[in-house]
Design a protein around this motif. Sequence first.
Motif, short mmCIF file in Angstrom:
data_model
loop_
_atom_site.label_atom_id
_atom_site.label_comp_id
_atom_site.label_asym_id
_atom_site.label_seq_id
_atom_site.Cartn_x
_atom_site.Cartn_y
_atom_site.Cartn_z
N PHE A 64 3.79 -5.27 -2.26
CA PHE A 64 3.81 -3.56 -1.80
C PHE A 64 3.71 -2.98 -3.14
O PHE A 64 4.60 -3.31 -3.85
CB PHE A 64 5.30 -3.75 -1.06
CG PHE A 64 5.40 -2.50 -0.37
CD1 PHE A 64 5.09 -2.24 0.98
CD2 PHE A 64 5.95 -1.52 -1.20
CE1 PHE A 64 5.42 -1.04 1.39
CE2 PHE A 64 6.17 -0.31 -0.51
CZ PHE A 64 5.81 -0.12 0.81
N VAL A 65 2.62 -2.27 -2.82
CA VAL A 65 2.38 -1.21 -3.83
C VAL A 65 2.81 0.21 -3.33
O VAL A 65 2.39 0.72 -2.31
CB VAL A 65 0.82 -1.10 -4.30
CG1 VAL A 65 0.60 -0.28 -5.39
CG2 VAL A 65 0.54 -2.73 -4.55
N ALA A 268 -5.32 1.33 -1.38
CA ALA A 268 -5.03 0.91 -2.73
C ALA A 268 -3.52 0.73 -3.04
O ALA A 268 -2.90 0.08 -3.88
CB ALA A 268 -5.66 1.88 -3.65
N VAL A 269 -2.82 1.48 -2.06
CA VAL A 269 -1.20 1.58 -2.14
C VAL A 269 -0.78 1.27 -0.76
O VAL A 269 -1.57 1.77 0.19
CB VAL A 269 -0.71 2.67 -2.63
CG1 VAL A 269 -1.11 3.14 -4.28
CG2 VAL A 269 -1.03 4.02 -1.83
N ASN A 270 0.42 0.71 -0.53
CA ASN A 270 0.94 0.46 0.65
C ASN A 270 1.59 1.75 1.34
O ASN A 270 1.75 1.83 2.62
CB ASN A 270 1.74 -0.80 0.88
CG ASN A 270 1.10 -1.93 0.55
OD1 ASN A 270 1.17 -2.28 -0.55
ND2 ASN A 270 0.19 -2.47 1.36
N ALA A 271 2.09 2.59 0.49
CA ALA A 271 3.00 3.72 0.81
C ALA A 271 3.14 4.55 -0.42
O ALA A 271 2.85 4.21 -1.62
CB ALA A 271 4.31 3.37 1.18
N VAL A 272 3.32 5.97 -0.08
CA VAL A 272 3.58 6.86 -1.00
C VAL A 272 4.75 7.59 -0.83
O VAL A 272 4.99 7.84 0.10
CB VAL A 272 2.22 8.00 -1.26
CG1 VAL A 272 1.19 7.13 -1.68
CG2 VAL A 272 2.05 8.65 0.27
N ARG A 516 0.78 2.74 5.02
CA ARG A 516 -0.25 2.09 5.84
C ARG A 516 0.29 1.57 7.14
O ARG A 516 1.55 1.24 7.29
CB ARG A 516 -0.79 0.88 4.89
CG ARG A 516 -1.22 1.32 3.71
CD ARG A 516 -2.86 1.99 3.91
NE ARG A 516 -3.73 1.06 4.39
CZ ARG A 516 -5.10 1.58 4.80
NH1 ARG A 516 -5.45 2.55 4.67
NH2 ARG A 516 -5.76 0.48 5.48
N SER A 517 -0.46 1.58 8.22
CA SER A 517 0.06 0.90 9.39
C SER A 517 0.08 -0.49 9.34
O SER A 517 0.90 -0.84 10.22
CB SER A 517 -1.26 1.40 10.53
OG SER A 517 -1.49 2.66 10.59
#
Length: 539
Positions: A64-65, A268-272, A516-517
């Motif tokens: 998880f990024v 490129a990332v899973n969440a911000v 991300r969904s």
Amino acid sequence: MINLKASMRKTAGLGTLAVLFVSLLAGCSGSANPADSSNGAQASTAPAATESASTAEPATGGTFVYGRPASVTSFDLHNQITSNNAFAIDKVFESLVAFDSKGEITDQLAASHTISEDGLTYTFVLRDGLKFSNGTPVTAEDAVFSLQRHLKVGGPLAISAKVDTVKAQDEKTLVITLKEPYTPFISELSNFSNGIIPNNFGGVTEEEFFKKPVGTGPFVIDTWDPAGDVTFTKNTNYWKEGQPYIDKLVYKLIQDDSQAINQLKAGAVNAVEALSLQNAGEIKDGADTTVVTNGSWVTEQLFFNTLDKHFSDVHVRRALALALDRDGLTKALTFGYAQTATSLLPSTIPYNANDKIKALSFDPAAAKAELAKSAFPDGFSTKLLVASGNSTRAQEAQIIQAAGQAIGIKIEIESVELATFRERFFAYDFAAMLNSGQADSPEANSILAFQTDPEGFSKSYWTHYTNEKVTKLLYEGQKTADGEGRATIYTELLQTLADEVPYIPLYYPDILIGARSSVDGLVVLPNGSIRLEDVRLSK
């Protein structure tokens, strides 16, 4: 978290409101009681806490990024206050009790806890089989060492209760006795700063320990660049069997808002963290992205330095409050993701009394009349300090500037780099400034102690506001048991603040996390952190 959370995050684009900011965590305790009518609290008008949910079958494993605007510079839980560090510390260390997404206090490392009728004795029984990430058992002696170290260090999130003793009754039982009742104590213990660490740092030096800390949290540090990213691996000795579901967690430094959004959309990332409000609609409606929300414990505010010759005058402060259209400002800048502030306390915090407080509402004629009562009836010139790089704050400043101009107060906006901004307000080198305050747990005292105690850590949030009546009510509220009596105390305190306006509460922003969904089980907490032990990544 102590009693303050200053929103200081770099953003880009008009209308951006970054809720998580690189912030000073505002608030110094919490409450074991949820916000309900029995203690004078209101339900939040913000969206209920949501969890990310995917349509595909979630799986275990994977990385998880998480894109974040600031790097992690320290894991010393007793000496930190900013969110960039706090929301990494809480992945490694855990406390005896915690709070959930609704702000309710729950047992964490403790299987149970009891509080004596006189409010002086707190007894905690640890869970069976608790281990640190290195596999060594967790005992009550570890808890004793951890809390005593916190009491010794103090730090920005110091334990405010007057603690008499902290003792291990046996290997699993911790007993804390207080010298006098302190109602916020149980919630104060839920702060990240009260995490449990090994007795005597596990036999290494203090410096060595915090470079590679050992805790009970769901994750363990693998690699760490204080100026860049942090990579965590799952704690295989975590007390929640089978969790966390992901194998790795990466905190990726992305300082530019646009880059963060682009990386989220590209996968490129899973969440911000700190999703800007101007991008919320795009992310919410995206084919592969979603927005995870919760009401927050944050209050955006205009602060006055009461040592300044102009803003030491209560009539000047009241005049500016009456000249400012808070409803208009909130609607113009927050895209429906905030509520106009009535009092210092967000509606998500017990005893906020927002249905009872009579705030100074927008009234230009009354504003001019109020200024005429001041020592500066013909107006004056002053400056408003703002951290650069935050477009929402810049727009807030312009609206405030116009409000002042309308009644004869000429306001120069002084935009400075973040580090300078911090140095300036810590040194009282400002007349007025834009910032935010935040509770660290669901407790009125969490914000009030930080913003009304002239002898406290922040000297009333660096305003040096001093009112003996307010200070007396603050201390009474700390010692009074939950109930109508405590509600009455805080209503009177909050009304006094609304009348004297040492700071003008502007709005209560919601927390927004872009994801991300394919992310399932992401939980957003009202302090701005997230829980990741339940997260799964769909294939």
